[in-house]
Structures are given as C-alpha cells and as structure tokens.
Design an enzyme around this catalytic site. Structure first.
Site, PDB file in Angstrom:
ATOM      1  N   GLU A 552      -0.451 -35.319  36.995  1.00  0.00           N
ATOM      2  CA  GLU A 552       0.384 -35.882  35.935  1.00  0.00           C
ATOM      3  C   GLU A 552       0.316 -37.415  35.920  1.00  0.00           C
ATOM      4  O   GLU A 552       0.366 -38.035  34.852  1.00  0.00           O
ATOM      5  CB  GLU A 552       1.830 -35.409  36.076  1.00  0.00           C
ATOM      6  CG  GLU A 552       2.016 -33.895  36.016  1.00  0.00           C
ATOM      7  CD  GLU A 552       1.360 -33.265  34.792  1.00  0.00           C
ATOM      8  OE1 GLU A 552       1.258 -33.929  33.747  1.00  0.00           O
ATOM      9  OE2 GLU A 552       0.954 -32.097  34.891  1.00  0.00           O
ATOM     10  N   ILE A 689      -0.124 -22.043  24.395  1.00  0.00           N
ATOM     11  CA  ILE A 689      -0.772 -21.766  23.112  1.00  0.00           C
ATOM     12  C   ILE A 689       0.208 -21.342  22.021  1.00  0.00           C
ATOM     13  O   ILE A 689      -0.120 -21.413  20.840  1.00  0.00           O
ATOM     14  CB  ILE A 689      -1.903 -20.723  23.248  1.00  0.00           C
ATOM     15  CG1 ILE A 689      -1.367 -19.319  23.556  1.00  0.00           C
ATOM     16  CG2 ILE A 689      -2.894 -21.149  24.308  1.00  0.00           C
ATOM     17  CD1 ILE A 689      -2.430 -18.229  23.478  1.00  0.00           C
ATOM     18  N   PHE A 690       1.417 -20.919  22.396  1.00  0.00           N
ATOM     19  CA  PHE A 690       2.370 -20.487  21.381  1.00  0.00           C
ATOM     20  C   PHE A 690       3.559 -21.432  21.224  1.00  0.00           C
ATOM     21  O   PHE A 690       4.375 -21.253  20.321  1.00  0.00           O
ATOM     22  CB  PHE A 690       2.876 -19.072  21.687  1.00  0.00           C
ATOM     23  CG  PHE A 690       1.800 -18.021  21.594  1.00  0.00           C
ATOM     24  CD1 PHE A 690       1.092 -17.837  20.415  1.00  0.00           C
ATOM     25  CD2 PHE A 690       1.469 -17.246  22.688  1.00  0.00           C
ATOM     26  CE1 PHE A 690       0.086 -16.882  20.325  1.00  0.00           C
ATOM     27  CE2 PHE A 690       0.466 -16.287  22.607  1.00  0.00           C
ATOM     28  CZ  PHE A 690      -0.225 -16.104  21.426  1.00  0.00           C
ATOM     29  N   TYR A 694      -1.958 -26.313  22.774  1.00  0.00           N
ATOM     30  CA  TYR A 694      -3.200 -25.784  23.319  1.00  0.00           C
ATOM     31  C   TYR A 694      -3.732 -24.551  22.600  1.00  0.00           C
ATOM     32  O   TYR A 694      -4.616 -23.880  23.116  1.00  0.00           O
ATOM     33  CB  TYR A 694      -3.016 -25.451  24.809  1.00  0.00           C
ATOM     34  CG  TYR A 694      -3.031 -26.670  25.702  1.00  0.00           C
ATOM     35  CD1 TYR A 694      -4.194 -27.069  26.354  1.00  0.00           C
ATOM     36  CD2 TYR A 694      -1.880 -27.428  25.898  1.00  0.00           C
ATOM     37  CE1 TYR A 694      -4.208 -28.183  27.177  1.00  0.00           C
ATOM     38  CE2 TYR A 694      -1.885 -28.541  26.712  1.00  0.00           C
ATOM     39  CZ  TYR A 694      -3.050 -28.913  27.360  1.00  0.00           C
ATOM     40  OH  TYR A 694      -3.055 -30.016  28.167  1.00  0.00           O
TER      41      TYR A 694
END
Length: 770
Positions: A552, A689-690, A694
């Site tokens: 990070e 992704i949802f 991404y």
C-alpha cells in the site's frame, strides 16, 4: 490491495478494493478525481463554512468535527452551484469564435476548479464509508448519491465540452517539435478526457442517452449495496469457543486476539466479563486477521469447516443478518452484469470487457488470456505438486481422520492448516516466532529508512497536525532530503475494526497534486486491516501483513512523489489500471532484501535483531506455495474476464449457465485440484469487480506484476549489496515510475526506467516457476 486511479476529467475514485470509497464501479473514476480536487477558495463557497466542516476545504478534512448530518446540506449547496457554474461554462465555450479561440487553460483547469468542492465532500464521505461505516452515514450517502451521479454525468455528456477538447487536440496536431513534460501532461489529460467522455455516453441522444444514464445511476446504487451487504454479512458471524482442546497449539497471539474479541463483544452488550488469552473464552469472526488465524491454526476440523463455510456463503441466499432482510448479493450480481452488457453494446462494444480494455494497456481479451495461460502453464504443475505434498504430510501426521479410508482428499478448510504445518516442518520456523520482530512501529521505521535510501525522501510522524477519524490513525509528512521541502503527507489506518471498517487493504486519494486548484502537497489515505495491539502488547505483524503495508505504501509513493502538476494525470491519476499495481508490487520485493529487513526486524522487547538463520528461512519461504497462490490469482482474473466477455446473464435466468457454473468451469481450468463446493458463493463477496474498479480488470495484478518483478530486477542486476548503484537505480525509479504519473503512457515510462519492454522472466524466477 485496492487502489484508486483516475483517468479523466470528471472521474476519479473507485479503490481497493476495498474498499473503494467513491461512487464505486461505473463512477469509479468520478470520485477519484473529485478527491484530488480539494482546495476551495473561500470566495467560492457560502458563508456556512464554520457551521459545516465539509465546506471547510482550505486544508485537510476536519474529521473530528464531521458528522453524517452535514453531508446533505453540503452536497445540496455544492450541486446547485456546480450546475449553475457549468451551465455558464458551456455557454461561454459554445460562443468561441472558432477552434483557435479555445484554449486548454480555459477548459480542463477551469473544470478542475469547478468540480473540486463537490469532489472534496464526496471523497471524504466515501472514505468514511470505508473506515467509519454506520447507519446514519449510509443513509446520508445513499440519499445524496443520485444527485452526485446525475450532476457529474452532465460533464461526461456535454457536447460543448467535447467539441472544445477536440478543438484543443486538433490545434496541437499542427505544432511541431519535442514536447516538454508539462505539454505531455496536458495532451494526455485531453486524450484521456475525450476517451472517457466517449465511454460516458457523450455520443448518445434521446431515449438511448436517458437509458444510459439510468444504468449509470443504478450501477452506482448496486455497488454501494453490494459493499454494505458484504460488511454486514461479515459482521453477522461469530463463533465462541470454550473448549481448550479446540485451541491446542494455537499461537498465543491468535488466542489473545480471539479473547479480546470476546471481551469486546460482551462489553458492547453491557457485560463485564473476565477473559484470559490462555483460558478463554475465545470469539472467532470473519474479519481477516481472525479468520486467517483460524484457518491456519485451529486443529479442530469441524470448527474450521464451519468457519470456512460461513465465509464462502457470506452475502448470499444463505445469509441473514439478525432482525434484517437477507443480505443477498446474487440478484445484484445478475443485475450488474445485465446492465454492464447493455451499456457496452449501447457504445458499440461486444461486451463489458472490450469497453474496460479501451482504457487499459492490454490490447484485447485474448492478450489477457495469453499472458494468464503462459503463467498458468508454469504454475499449475507446481500447484498440484504442492497439494500432493500437503496431502502426504497430513496423512502422515494428522491421525486416523486424515487416512485415505476416512478422507479421499483434503478439503478446502484443511489445505491452509496443513500447508502451514508443512511450512513449519520444512523450514523449522513458525509464523509466531517471527511476529515479535515485526512490531508495527519498527516496521514503519524500516520502511521509511528504505525510501530514504533509494528515493531520497524523509518520512516524519506528525500526529496532532491533522484531525483523524479514529485514535488508531496516524499522520505523516514526507520531505525531499535535498531541499528539505515538505512534498507530501499521508494518513495511516493500520488495524482491523470489524464493527465499522471494511476488510482488505487499500490506498486512496485525500488530496491530489494540481496546479489548477493550487494544491502542491498531495495527501494519501493508507488503510490496512492488520493485527491490532492487545493490552500492553503492540501490534505484532505477520510477515504477510508486513508485505501488505509495503504494498500500500508503494501505491502511496506514486501518488505522493509525483512531479506532474496537471491534476488529471498527477500521481495515480490517468495511469492505466493494469499498470497501477507496478509500484505497490515492486515495494513488496524489498521485504526480502537483507538490508531493508534488518532495518526493522528487531525484537519488540529486547531490541535484538532477527537471527540470521531465521532471515535465511524467510527468504527460502518466499516461493513456498507459489504455484497454488498463482493459480488462485489467475482463477480470479480469468473468472472476472469470462463473466465480462463471454457470459449471458439473461440466459442464466432461463436455465443457462449461472455465475456459479462459470466459477466452476474456470476453476476446472485454473485450480482443478480444488473445485468450489456446491454452496460456494465467493462471487457474492468479490468486491473488487462488483463494488470497485476492477471489473474486467482483475488480471491487472498479474499484468502489473510482470512489470514490477522486472523493475526490481534492475536493482538485482546492479547487486543489492552495491549501495551506490542501488541508490542510483532508486533515483531513476523515482524520476520515472513514481514521478511521471499518468502524464506519460505506462509502457513509455517503463522503457524510460528499464531501457526496454517488460519480460515475464523475472516474475517466473521470483516465484520459483522459471
């Protein structure tokens, strides 16, 4: 890890995944850029600044004063002003006498100044959604989200703005000569903005445009609901253990964490109970540090199975939060996919993956699959050997319940446990033995020492100089060593807080560098979910938590050390998504460098350095399980790509392949040795992704890892013991990868640093798969 990158004019935020704190998903780029455009000249806002801390934007956010009730008044006021200002802006640029009368300085910089007040507010609100989540904030956020989405959509679909940018780009085509960096930034900003406007529906009209905007708004709503469901489902599960045999040989740190969890839970119910780390009771949750420790160390198979199944069924039809409706993400996933396919086709793409790749390095879906298959060909045989070795070890050492007569193969809740036991046996080193050498403060000191060596910057703690949202949070300043100038700052929120903080780890933008809005000192949020302190014992990190912190910080360095001054391409903004993981994954490599590790690996009580033999074992462990880990990541990437390129969500509702059929099919390709259980609902928590940036982009981790491994190879080439050369290469990395941001295409940036295009050889070598 998750990250927010920005590509264009009015879009900015997703990240991390975690964990992303903007409008999520379709508006991911919107809030990322909003977050960077942070300073508001006092003359531009109302006189309500003193009454509403959201509107005090001259400096850092006033976290100690901000309350959810302030969000609606701030958004309402700033939306009204923004819409009025933009209407005037459109009128003015439409009246220009011709292409040559449209100047860059009157367009993108003006838009930055116009947008940042609302962006500042929405960015802070989004950040707090991730780190201080609560019912009141959720309600306020969801109430105001449609206003923000609708308002920002007007920018992406403005024909007058688009025509002005086209005119600017055309005027530059007539110029000749070599561009300086400032000109390159402006050209990239305009190019990215035009692309993003095309993807934002600027070419649509009438009912088609109306439908496109309905989709955008609904996707933003779904993304927020998806994240909230995951957080609520994670919080809803806990398992109390009172039987001492169930925690036999469990490390003391894990038992202390679980005992503290039990005590905290009882205190929340008004009960003052006596709890002891050695005698219990212990409470296990699905929060990452707790869950991982359970999977690695609990000897009781039945308990591990219960915890594992609770994790893989979160936010699905199996999840019900007490007193509330079922927190089921399955309908949201299908709706998301249907809307994304519909949106992509409206813009002339065959599928959402094609639309996503239009703004990434990877030229096609096939190119993503080709790279994935290249790595899979090496990783899968290694993974199968690793599992065979785990299985043999379990059968030899696990007793009758692991015999072939009783257990045909290791189950998913067995694999992590026995992999940890095999690693301990093979390397004669337990994770618990390392933790005392990785106290958070020491790790931070060593990490800051590394960047001082190779990037010539000083990092100094500055607690008290900024308001924070939780006592766990620290504030730091970054200084250039040569000039002594304060060049950046960052907040660090290091520990897990299951009650109100999302899982995962991510970097996000608090303030971005921008000449247009007068911001010269970028500020980052670095958020982890590491092991918290227990009593008088400081946070003692696992080695993986150390790597995550370095990861990070790598994202943060690209944001903070940028020399780009055009806001749309400064720092992580404008960097193609599949290149943005380069600095983060690059930083992880330094955890295995002797000089770096001994800069922080000191026993938290005695100050003694990590024994030499333990360091050698840490290095030997680097490639342990690399095959299975690579296959797991490839599964996630190819599953994501398949859902967004070769799936029919409409057919799924009529008896065709479901999302879980696709998951199984991809697992048969990538992890045939460990297929998902029938009840596996991993996709219901696949927030990357949802509910993040991404979608059709998870492959980016491997794509960028090729570049990051090759970049670290430049240091290996000169010899990691050659301090003078290491510093020389480090300065070059700072002056290219960390400095240029999105102002130069990532492949060109890499070639500036490495002298050639990236090769996968270093990645395969680092993972022991060459």
């Amino acid at each position: 890890m998750k990250i927010h990158t920005s590509a264009v004019i009015l879009m900015a935020a997703s990240f991390r995944a975690q964990a992303f704190t903007g409008l999520k998903n379709t508006l991911s780029r919107l809030s990322r850029q909003q977050k960077q455009t942070s300073r508001i000249p006092l003359a531009m806002v109302s006189t309500s600044i003193a009454a509403n801390p959201f509107l005090d934007q001259e400096s850092l956010p006033r976290f100690a004063s901000i309350e959810p009730s302030y969000l609606t008044p701030a958004v309402t006021e700033l939306v009204e002003k923004l819409e009025s200002d933009f209407a005037s802006f459109e009128s003015n640029i439409s009246k220009s006498g011709g292409e040559k009368d449209v100047a860059y300085e009157d367009v993108l910089p003006a838009l930055e100044r116009m947008q940042f007040p609302l962006g500042y507010v929405w960015g802070v609100a989004g950040h707090l959604q991730g780190v201080k989540n609560g019912d009141e904030l959720r309600e306020a956020y969801e109430k105001n989200q449609p206003k923000v989405v609708t308002t920002m959509t007007k920018f992406s679909q403005s024909a007058a703005l688009y025509d002005a940018l086209v005119a600017i780009e055309k005027s530059w085509e007539e110029s000749s000569g070599q561009d300086d960096f400032y000109t390159m930034q402006k050209k990239r900003a305009v190019k990215n903005s035009l692309l993003q406007m095309k993807l934002g529906g600027v070419g649509l009209e009438g009912k088609e445009k109306e439908r496109f905007n309905e989709i955008k708004l609904r996707l933003a709503e779904i993304s927020t609901s998806f994240s909230n469901n995951v957080l609520d489902a994670t919080k809803a599960f806990s398992l109390d253990i009172e039987n001492h045999e169930s925690v036999t040989n469990v490390p003391a740190s894990a038992k202390a964490m679980w005992a503290n969890s039990y005590k905290t839970a009882m205190a929340a119910q008004g009960k003052d109970v006596e709890v002891d780390a050695e005698s219990g009771p212990w409470r296990i949750t699905l929060d990452a540090p707790s869950y991982i420790a359970a999977m690695q160390h609990l000897p009781d198979r039945a308990i591990r199975e219960k915890i594992y199944k609770a994790s893989i069924t979160r936010a699905s039809e199996f999840t019900k939060v007490e007193g509330e409706k079922v927190k089921n993400n399955i309908p949201l996933i299908y709706e998301t996919l249907k809307l994304k396919y519909e949106r992509a086709k409206m813009l002339g793409f065959s599928n959402p993956a094609e639309m996503s790749l239009a703004r990434k390095m990877a030229p096609s879906v096939d190119s993503v699959k080709d790279l994935s298959n290249l790595i899979l060909d090496k990783a899968l045989p290694a993974a199968e050997r690793e599992l065979d070795e785990n299985t043999a070890f379990a059968r030899t050492n696990g007793g009758e319940e692991y015999s072939e007569d009783k257990l045909e193969k290791l189950m998913p809740w067995d694999t992590t446990f026995w992999s940890e036991r095999l690693k301990e046996s093979k390397f004669d080193l337990k994770e618990e033995e390392l933790r005392p050498y990785f106290a958070l403060d020491s790790v931070l000191g060593g990490m800051f020492g590394l960047v001082e060596r190779i990037f010539n910057v000083d990092v100094k703690k500055a607690d008290g100089e900024a308001e924070v949202w939780n006592p766990d949070v620290s504030f730091f300043k970054v200084f250039d060593k040569d000039s002594g100038k304060h060049i950046a700052s960052f907040f660090l929120d290091p520990y897990s807080r299951p009650a109100d903080k999302r899982g995962g780890a991510w970097m996000d933008v608090c303030i971005g560098k921008s000449e247009a809005v007068g911001r010269d000192i970028p500020v980052a949020y670095l958020t982890c979910n590491g092991s918290p302190p227990i009593g008088d014992t400081p946070s003692l990190m696992t080695f993986r938590e150390v790597e995550t912190l370095f990861h990070e910080f790598g994202h943060g360095l690209q944001h903070m050390l940028t020399t780009a001054t055009v806001g749309d391409v400064a720092g992580i903004n404008g960097v193609e998504w599949d290149a943005v993981e380069l600095p983060s994954q690059f930083m992880e490599n330094w955890c295995y460098d002797k000089k770096t590790l001994y800069g922080f690996a000191k026993h938290y009580k005695t100050g003694e350095p990590l024994p030499e033999e333990m360091f050698e074992k840490v290095k030997e462990q680097k490639t342990y399980g690399a095959g299975m880990m690579a296959c797991r990541q490839l599964l996630f990437g190819l599953l994501d790509m398949e859902l967004h390129s070769n799936f029919d969500p409409e057919a799924a509702e009529k008896g065709g392949d479901t999302i879980f059929d696709i998951h199984r099919r991809m697992a048969e390709k990538c992890t045939p040795y460990s297929l998902p259980l029938d009840e596996d609902r991993f996709l219901c928590t696949f927030s990357h992704i949802f509910a993040g940036g991404y979608s059709a982009g998870y492959y980016s981790y491997k794509w960028a890892e090729v570049m990051s491994a090759d970049a670290f190879g430049a240091f290996e080439d000169v010899g990691l013991d050659n301090e003078e050369k290491v510093q020389e290469v480090g300065r070059k990395f700072r002056d290219t990868v960390l400095s240029l941001g999105g102002g130069v295409e990532p492949m060109e940036v890499f070639k500036m640093f490495r002298g050639r295009e990236p090769s996968p050889e270093a990645l395969l070598r680092h993972n022991g798969l060459a």
